[in-house]
Design a protein around this motif. Sequence first.
Motif, PDB file in Angstrom:
ATOM      1  N   VAL B 129       0.869  -1.180   0.000  1.00 21.41           N
ATOM      2  CA  VAL B 129       0.000   0.000   0.000  1.00 21.41           C
ATOM      3  C   VAL B 129       0.906   1.231   0.000  1.00 21.41           C
ATOM      4  O   VAL B 129       1.893   1.277   0.748  1.00 21.41           O
ATOM      5  N   ALA B 130       0.605   2.188  -0.866  1.00 18.53           N
ATOM      6  CA  ALA B 130       1.364   3.443  -0.879  1.00 18.53           C
ATOM      7  C   ALA B 130       0.724   4.412   0.109  1.00 18.53           C
ATOM      8  O   ALA B 130      -0.505   4.528   0.161  1.00 18.53           O
ATOM      9  N   ILE B 131       1.546   5.043   0.922  1.00 14.57           N
ATOM     10  CA  ILE B 131       1.048   6.081   1.834  1.00 14.57           C
ATOM     11  C   ILE B 131       1.755   7.374   1.459  1.00 14.57           C
ATOM     12  O   ILE B 131       2.980   7.459   1.543  1.00 14.57           O
ATOM     13  N   VAL B 132       1.000   8.345   0.992  1.00 16.25           N
ATOM     14  CA  VAL B 132       1.594   9.590   0.527  1.00 16.25           C
ATOM     15  C   VAL B 132       0.864  10.788   1.120  1.00 16.25           C
ATOM     16  O   VAL B 132      -0.207  10.639   1.717  1.00 16.25           O
ATOM     17  N   GLY B 133       1.448  11.961   0.953  1.00 15.08           N
ATOM     18  CA  GLY B 133       0.812  13.157   1.488  1.00 15.08           C
ATOM     19  C   GLY B 133       1.761  14.344   1.428  1.00 15.08           C
ATOM     20  O   GLY B 133       2.888  14.232   0.935  1.00 15.08           O
ATOM     21  N   ASN B 230       5.959   9.694  -9.179  1.00 19.89           N
ATOM     22  CA  ASN B 230       4.712   9.296  -8.506  1.00 19.89           C
ATOM     23  C   ASN B 230       4.025   8.121  -9.197  1.00 19.89           C
ATOM     24  O   ASN B 230       3.349   7.327  -8.544  1.00 19.89           O
ATOM     25  N   ARG B 231       4.178   8.004 -10.534  1.00 22.35           N
ATOM     26  CA  ARG B 231       3.511   6.908 -11.243  1.00 22.35           C
ATOM     27  C   ARG B 231       4.077   5.575 -10.782  1.00 22.35           C
ATOM     28  O   ARG B 231       3.366   4.567 -10.762  1.00 22.35           O
ATOM     29  N   ILE B 232       5.351   5.562 -10.388  1.00 22.88           N
ATOM     30  CA  ILE B 232       5.971   4.310  -9.918  1.00 22.88           C
ATOM     31  C   ILE B 232       5.406   3.951  -8.543  1.00 22.88           C
ATOM     32  O   ILE B 232       5.072   2.800  -8.278  1.00 22.88           O
ATOM     33  N   ILE B 233       5.260   4.948  -7.677  1.00 24.81           N
ATOM     34  CA  ILE B 233       4.654   4.713  -6.355  1.00 24.81           C
ATOM     35  C   ILE B 233       3.255   4.137  -6.535  1.00 24.81           C
ATOM     36  O   ILE B 233       2.905   3.119  -5.947  1.00 24.81           O
ATOM     37  N   ALA B 234       2.459   4.783  -7.402  1.00 27.07           N
ATOM     38  CA  ALA B 234       1.075   4.339  -7.614  1.00 27.07           C
ATOM     39  C   ALA B 234       1.024   2.923  -8.173  1.00 27.07           C
ATOM     40  O   ALA B 234       0.187   2.116  -7.767  1.00 27.07           O
ATOM     41  N   ALA B 235       1.941   2.616  -9.087  1.00 24.20           N
ATOM     42  CA  ALA B 235       1.897   1.304  -9.753  1.00 24.20           C
ATOM     43  C   ALA B 235       2.366   0.187  -8.830  1.00 24.20           C
ATOM     44  O   ALA B 235       1.884  -0.940  -8.913  1.00 24.20           O
ATOM     45  N   LEU B 236       3.329   0.473  -7.949  1.00 23.98           N
ATOM     46  CA  LEU B 236       3.866  -0.570  -7.073  1.00 23.98           C
ATOM     47  C   LEU B 236       2.831  -1.061  -6.063  1.00 23.98           C
ATOM     48  O   LEU B 236       2.941  -2.173  -5.560  1.00 23.98           O
ATOM     49  N   GLU B 244      -2.713  13.429   4.098  1.00 24.50           N
ATOM     50  CA  GLU B 244      -3.039  14.867   4.141  1.00 24.50           C
ATOM     51  C   GLU B 244      -2.570  15.473   2.832  1.00 24.50           C
ATOM     52  O   GLU B 244      -1.470  15.166   2.367  1.00 24.50           O
ATOM     53  N   ALA B 245      -3.389  16.311   2.244  1.00 24.54           N
ATOM     54  CA  ALA B 245      -2.998  16.978   1.006  1.00 24.54           C
ATOM     55  C   ALA B 245      -3.793  18.252   0.855  1.00 24.54           C
ATOM     56  O   ALA B 245      -5.018  18.211   0.838  1.00 24.54           O
ATOM     57  N   PRO B 246      -3.121  19.389   0.798  1.00 28.57           N
ATOM     58  CA  PRO B 246      -3.868  20.619   0.502  1.00 28.57           C
ATOM     59  C   PRO B 246      -4.292  20.601  -0.972  1.00 28.57           C
ATOM     60  O   PRO B 246      -3.911  19.686  -1.716  1.00 28.57           O
ATOM     61  N   ASP B 247      -5.099  21.563  -1.396  1.00 29.21           N
ATOM     62  CA  ASP B 247      -5.463  21.647  -2.811  1.00 29.21           C
ATOM     63  C   ASP B 247      -4.190  21.667  -3.654  1.00 29.21           C
ATOM     64  O   ASP B 247      -3.196  22.288  -3.272  1.00 29.21           O
ATOM     65  N   ARG B 248      -4.235  21.021  -4.800  1.00 32.57           N
ATOM     66  CA  ARG B 248      -3.135  21.010  -5.768  1.00 32.57           C
ATOM     67  C   ARG B 248      -1.852  20.381  -5.220  1.00 32.57           C
ATOM     68  O   ARG B 248      -0.767  20.682  -5.688  1.00 32.57           O
ATOM     69  N   SER B 249      -1.961  19.482  -4.267  1.00 33.40           N
ATOM     70  CA  SER B 249      -0.786  18.776  -3.749  1.00 33.40           C
ATOM     71  C   SER B 249      -0.354  17.707  -4.749  1.00 33.40           C
ATOM     72  O   SER B 249      -1.169  17.148  -5.473  1.00 33.40           O
ATOM     73  N   GLY B 250       0.953  17.443  -4.799  1.00 31.57           N
ATOM     74  CA  GLY B 250       1.473  16.400  -5.676  1.00 31.57           C
ATOM     75  C   GLY B 250       0.896  15.034  -5.355  1.00 31.57           C
ATOM     76  O   GLY B 250       0.764  14.184  -6.244  1.00 31.57           O
ATOM     77  N   SER B 251       0.525  14.817  -4.080  1.00 31.02           N
ATOM     78  CA  SER B 251       0.002  13.485  -3.743  1.00 31.02           C
ATOM     79  C   SER B 251      -1.368  13.257  -4.378  1.00 31.02           C
ATOM     80  O   SER B 251      -1.778  12.112  -4.558  1.00 31.02           O
ATOM     81  N   LEU B 252      -2.046  14.339  -4.759  1.00 35.63           N
ATOM     82  CA  LEU B 252      -3.317  14.157  -5.466  1.00 35.63           C
ATOM     83  C   LEU B 252      -3.039  13.626  -6.876  1.00 35.63           C
ATOM     84  O   LEU B 252      -3.857  12.902  -7.450  1.00 35.63           O
ATOM     85  N   ILE B 253      -1.862  13.985  -7.427  1.00 33.46           N
ATOM     86  CA  ILE B 253      -1.458  13.438  -8.735  1.00 33.46           C
ATOM     87  C   ILE B 253      -1.225  11.932  -8.607  1.00 33.46           C
ATOM     88  O   ILE B 253      -1.680  11.145  -9.434  1.00 33.46           O
TER      89      ILE B 253
END
Lengths: 380, 380
Positions: B129-133, B230-236, B244-253
């Motif tokens: 599971v990826a945990i990002v923020g 980030n695509r590698i994190i998501a795919a793994l 936690e992510a404010p508006d337009r945070s990279g973790s939303l990508i």
Amino acid sequence: MDGPDTTSAEHRGLDDETVSTLRLAMLPGIGPRTLTALIDCFGSPGRVLAAEASRLAAVPGVGPKLIHTIRTASDHVDTDSILRWCQTHDCDLLCQGRDGYPRPLEDLHDAPPILFAHGTMTRADELAVAIVGTRHATAYGTRQADRLAYGLAKAGVTVVSGLARGIDAAAHEGALSAGGRTIAVLGGGLGQIYPPEHVGLADAIAADGAVISEYPPYAKPRGGMFPQRNRIIAALALATLVIEAPDRSGSLITARQAGELGRDVLALPGPVTSRASRGTNQLIRDGATLVQTVDDILESLGPMARSVSTEDGHEVRNPAELKLNEVERTVLESIDASSTLIDQVIARSGLPAHQVMATISVLEIRHLIRRQSGHYVCRI
Amino acid sequence: MDGPDTTSAEHRGLDDETVSTLRLAMLPGIGPRTLTALIDCFGSPGRVLAAEASRLAAVPGVGPKLIHTIRTASDHVDTDSILRWCQTHDCDLLCQGRDGYPRPLEDLHDAPPILFAHGTMTRADELAVAIVGTRHATAYGTRQADRLAYGLAKAGVTVVSGLARGIDAAAHEGALSAGGRTIAVLGGGLGQIYPPEHVGLADAIAADGAVISEYPPYAKPRGGMFPQRNRIIAALALATLVIEAPDRSGSLITARQAGELGRDVLALPGPVTSRASRGTNQLIRDGATLVQTVDDILESLGPMARSVSTEDGHEVRNPAELKLNEVERTVLESIDASSTLIDQVIARSGLPAHQVMATISVLEIRHLIRRQSGHYVCRI
């Protein structure tokens, strides 16, 4: 003091049918569904009370005990003392199926046959959102209930709640501070305001909205009456917003009832570390719509079955219209439910063509109108 | 010092194909998709490098400039110095399509042709599971990232993140403190750990998991490389959890990329008053699954395409199995994917019949098995 020849009913200008409904509704052992079956069968509450035992027995669910109760109704219910209380305390009686009774309650299979009401309910109150939550609210919860109720009331939405401590009180107060309308539905009689420290709040609500109850004035609130009361809160509102609720909170029952009635269920998220947000977060996990802002709430509410007139004289079909600015509203009101030529919208609105065109795009994005072809639009 | 006749590649036991892949992948102006097209066309990276210009030109997307670059590859890429760095720093090279390369990355249309890796990746890491923020996390966010990563790692799930400040670091630390596995995917080369204060954390991660990058060791992290990373994190990972992510945070990508890859998108709710929770709350409003607990996360993950063996030797098909106690696990492992007679389950498990029957009900409720008739069950 009333003289021997005048009844309280006459003083309030109440007709016989209202008094008969009151007498029937207050009888022990008769629920809303049986009452409706009886009135449907005999045509009016007065005829039910005058009916012979043999004919009463033909109605499904009516047994010998209930027949005896109906036939001796005046021994069981002192309508005169209730009516006297209503007269002294400026309390109206709203009968199901008659003028003044809130139409959304008709969606309940067990709508209360009679409601006691302090204050007034208007057609505009059909544009309502219920804000409910735990009595053991945190500062976060009360602040949010107040903020969202304020915003909704400012936008012209009536805020419905249950006058309880915590979230309920904050919601009523938020709506009042916006100068908006709010309705409190009690779990006991109007003469038994609970909690007692909310007597002043109830008076303020009645002045700008209504405090209502299906129980006779002196009925003391008991535990079992609150879930029963919650169905009225859920039914009165287009959506029920739960602000804070721990596991097994009564407001989760209101949310479930709202869902069963086909109303929207909304919830405010909170920190997972807060016991008071555990039920709301779970509600969202189970499918309730997460809302953060007043706009989120207005967007969640789809088009209404019946349009309502707001206090400022606008006819609202879709709560999202409440977010519009003056220009957007002018353009929207220049568009019919049937195909309307864009040139006609320009003419009716009296606005420059380019502004009308740009505004039409905005209204389209907000799902308030539909473009039918290059030249025609219609309201949704 | 290496003697003149030995290359770093030989020292690391690297074959020619790996070196050729490295050379091609590091060439300027060649993306993963073109590289795949070239290898597909010529059969191997070595043959691509040896191909004649006229044959290279026949590959879609390959123009004169790229042909020149490929034909003069050794002028552009000093593979020997990269290999020497890898040798000195105990860094492995993982080539797409070959043993050791993480299989879930094959789901990317632009999978990195080569990965640099400190530490080891195992088959069990497919249960991830990826945990990002946000880097600008609040105390609430870091506490939750740590708590959930700890719980997941304890249950046998690998925690994937990006080694950034804030949520990422808390997630890696949570997994490490549970004695579990964690993988950091960098937005720069392995020789350019960013932020610099995370060098020690990266070493700890490599000792019990892996620190990986698609960039050559000396590549400095630049803004544009992070969304790419980030695509590698998501795919793994089977699911990406945004804490936690404010508006337009990279973790939303990252969350969007996870959704596009058909992976689950999970989000932790937070107070609407917190800027850092605005993006996560909105993500939930837009359809991400709200999670409060480790169990919520495990329940969200459906059955996996391929079962994996955990470190303690269990074969896991469905992450929800990780929540089972010993008895439940014993009963589950006595049930086949095809119809299994309940009497056989009782015999295999060596448990009393009544306990097996009760446990079968639990497993059914958790959607791990299906009852096929009165006497048969099967695993889902």
